[in-house]
Design an enzyme around this catalytic site. Sequence first.
Site, PDB file in Angstrom:
ATOM      1  N   MET A  22      20.109  24.485   0.364  1.00 57.91           N
ATOM      2  CA  MET A  22      19.705  25.700   1.083  1.00 57.91           C
ATOM      3  C   MET A  22      19.914  25.495   2.577  1.00 57.91           C
ATOM      4  SD  MET A  22      15.936  27.512   1.198  1.00 57.91           S
ATOM      5  CE  MET A  22      15.103  26.295   2.216  1.00 57.91           C
ATOM      6  N   ASN A  23      20.432  26.526   3.296  1.00 55.64           N
ATOM      7  CA  ASN A  23      20.270  26.540   4.746  1.00 55.64           C
ATOM      8  C   ASN A  23      19.617  27.834   5.203  1.00 55.64           C
ATOM      9  OD1 ASN A  23      23.382  26.661   4.157  1.00 55.64           O
ATOM     10  ND2 ASN A  23      23.341  27.480   6.218  1.00 55.64           N
ATOM     11  N   ASP A  24      20.210  28.569   6.109  1.00 56.73           N
ATOM     12  CA  ASP A  24      19.509  29.659   6.810  1.00 56.73           C
ATOM     13  C   ASP A  24      18.719  30.646   5.940  1.00 56.73           C
ATOM     14  OD1 ASP A  24      21.487  28.536   8.349  1.00 56.73           O
ATOM     15  OD2 ASP A  24      22.471  30.420   8.862  1.00 56.73           O
ATOM     16  N   TRP A  48      26.244  21.508   1.368  1.00 56.06           N
ATOM     17  CA  TRP A  48      26.809  22.825   1.655  1.00 56.06           C
ATOM     18  C   TRP A  48      28.063  23.052   0.812  1.00 56.06           C
ATOM     19  CZ3 TRP A  48      31.045  25.408   3.722  1.00 56.06           C
ATOM     20  CH2 TRP A  48      30.796  26.678   4.281  1.00 56.06           C
ATOM     21  N   PHE A  80      28.031  34.483   3.877  1.00 59.27           N
ATOM     22  CA  PHE A  80      27.335  33.830   4.983  1.00 59.27           C
ATOM     23  C   PHE A  80      26.074  34.611   5.372  1.00 59.27           C
ATOM     24  CE2 PHE A  80      30.344  30.686   7.349  1.00 59.27           C
ATOM     25  CZ  PHE A  80      30.565  30.006   6.170  1.00 59.27           C
ATOM     26  N   GLU A 206      24.781  31.371  16.960  1.00 52.90           N
ATOM     27  CA  GLU A 206      24.610  31.715  15.546  1.00 52.90           C
ATOM     28  C   GLU A 206      23.286  32.464  15.350  1.00 52.90           C
ATOM     29  OE1 GLU A 206      27.058  28.342  13.193  1.00 52.90           O
ATOM     30  OE2 GLU A 206      25.045  27.707  13.676  1.00 52.90           O
TER      31      GLU A 206
HETATM   32  C1  FRU Z   1      23.975  28.621  10.655  1.00 55.65           C
HETATM   33  C2  FRU Z   1      25.280  28.989   9.962  1.00 55.65           C
HETATM   34  C3  FRU Z   1      25.603  30.453  10.168  1.00 55.65           C
HETATM   35  C4  FRU Z   1      26.470  30.764   8.980  1.00 55.65           C
HETATM   36  C5  FRU Z   1      25.840  29.927   7.895  1.00 55.65           C
HETATM   37  C6  FRU Z   1      26.797  29.403   6.873  1.00 55.65           C
HETATM   38  O1  FRU Z   1      23.346  27.515  10.135  1.00 55.65           O
HETATM   39  O2  FRU Z   1      26.317  28.155  10.427  1.00 55.65           O
HETATM   40  O3  FRU Z   1      26.200  30.745  11.405  1.00 55.65           O
HETATM   41  O4  FRU Z   1      26.487  32.121   8.660  1.00 55.65           O
HETATM   42  O5  FRU Z   1      25.187  28.848   8.548  1.00 55.65           O
HETATM   43  O6  FRU Z   1      26.130  28.784   5.819  1.00 55.65           O
END
Ligand code: FRU
Length: 487
Positions: A22-24, A48, A80, A206
Amino acid sequence: ATTIYDENYRGQYHFSPEKGWMNDPNGLVYKDSMYHLFYQYYPNATVWGPMHWGHATTKNFKKWEHKPIALYPDDLGFIFSGSAVVDVENTSGFGKDGKAPLVAIFTHHNMKIEKEGGPVYQYQSLAYSLDEGETWTKYEGNPILVDEKNKDFRDPKVFWHKETKSWIMVLVAGDHAKLYRSKNLKKWDNISDFGLEQGAHGGVWECPDLFKLKVKDNDEEKWVMLISIGSGGPNGGSATQYFVGDFDGTTFTSEQKVHRWLDWGTDNYAGVTYNDAPKNERVFIGWMSNWQYALKTPTGNWRSAMTLPRKLGLEKKDNKYYLTSSPLKEFLELKSMADGLSFDLKKGEQETLDMPGVGQSVLQFKMEKKDLKFALTNAAGERATMLFDSASKLFIFDRTQSGNHGFNYEFGNKLHYMPVDDLPDTFEVTIYVDRSSWEVFINDGQFVFTQQLFPSEEWSGVLLENLSGNQNQIKGLKMAAIPSIWS
Ligand code: FRU
């Protein structure tokens, strides 16, 4: 039935995906008594990969429910980051039978075009849901917003702007933010740009956000823009800056030339706020990691958690505006805290306290503006240290002895600093500890520090040490356990 996620390092009251990467946080929106969280997700590995939008819901942040994956990558690219709105008046026409659609506005990232060196590989698209985010339909007219000039062109945050009865989008294009307006979410006009000559630019911009806040103890309202940068943060790597200013429906302006950080810790990134949260509150959630080492952290079959949901506020001091953040009250169960302990520490004196359960708790105390060391300790002799140095007006954080940090050089190789310029003579410290993280709030969210920690055994004690030349008082130390969001 709810699964209990109880693995080593699994935060018990912080959201994390059941498995995978998981990220954002994405698409934060409140609809019909439910907080939705979507998130950058790769279900098939703990690193990722082709991005999806994962989905989870909660009524009150005390219990979370995992939902089916909302958006899968497709021919236009990976999914994204982006946002979600409730299209109450059905301006998009996606609604049906009087049902207001939930509309997601996100970036499609086309890996194939990027590899071929094509200039345009990030563009904005739409999807909608008529069943509270359970199932989604991608708009056949995708992409809806393309820009030939910017290869970084992503992370749209959309909100309804009452005053002009229109949708406003803020997105980022490398080194600046771009604002757009629309009447139907499908056709967008660029109305202004922001940031070329302002703020921190240690990494591409971002995950922007833009919202209005009331200033505390006065009638003023100001607009705040959040911008995350993947590198160049105050303590290395990823961090989020903010600008306070005005938005007239077309242009965002801010007097502020120098960047300010929303959080001084290494582990609060890409955070944004909820659309339509109750009581007009600004509820913020960030990704509790850092691109420096996010792919390496020693968790099991999942990676990363979110910060606690935090309420944002604005304060004005000496004609400057400061963004404050504190966890939503749901988490501060002070009533269940025992009577506070107080200590009078002489010069050089130490106090070690057995505090079983501190590894999943909230701690609170009042301290003086005098040199003090505070540490979480465990049976393995590890510690996470926070030191207040009154002469330099710094909080200094040390996780070099906090357990597992060999997975990445950057993680445990240095001290971290939080400058605290104008604290009162005594102030409150509130610390949320949850197995593999701590979130420190100084003076009601005036200064915030969020960090991941990977102790080899759970935290079970606290150490206090007076490092000042005088007597030092610590008052009302309390601890309360915080129940799991999973059980
Ligand atoms: C921020 C980012 C965003 C992008 C997403 C891709 O962490 O780089 O700019 O949309 O992660 O996973």
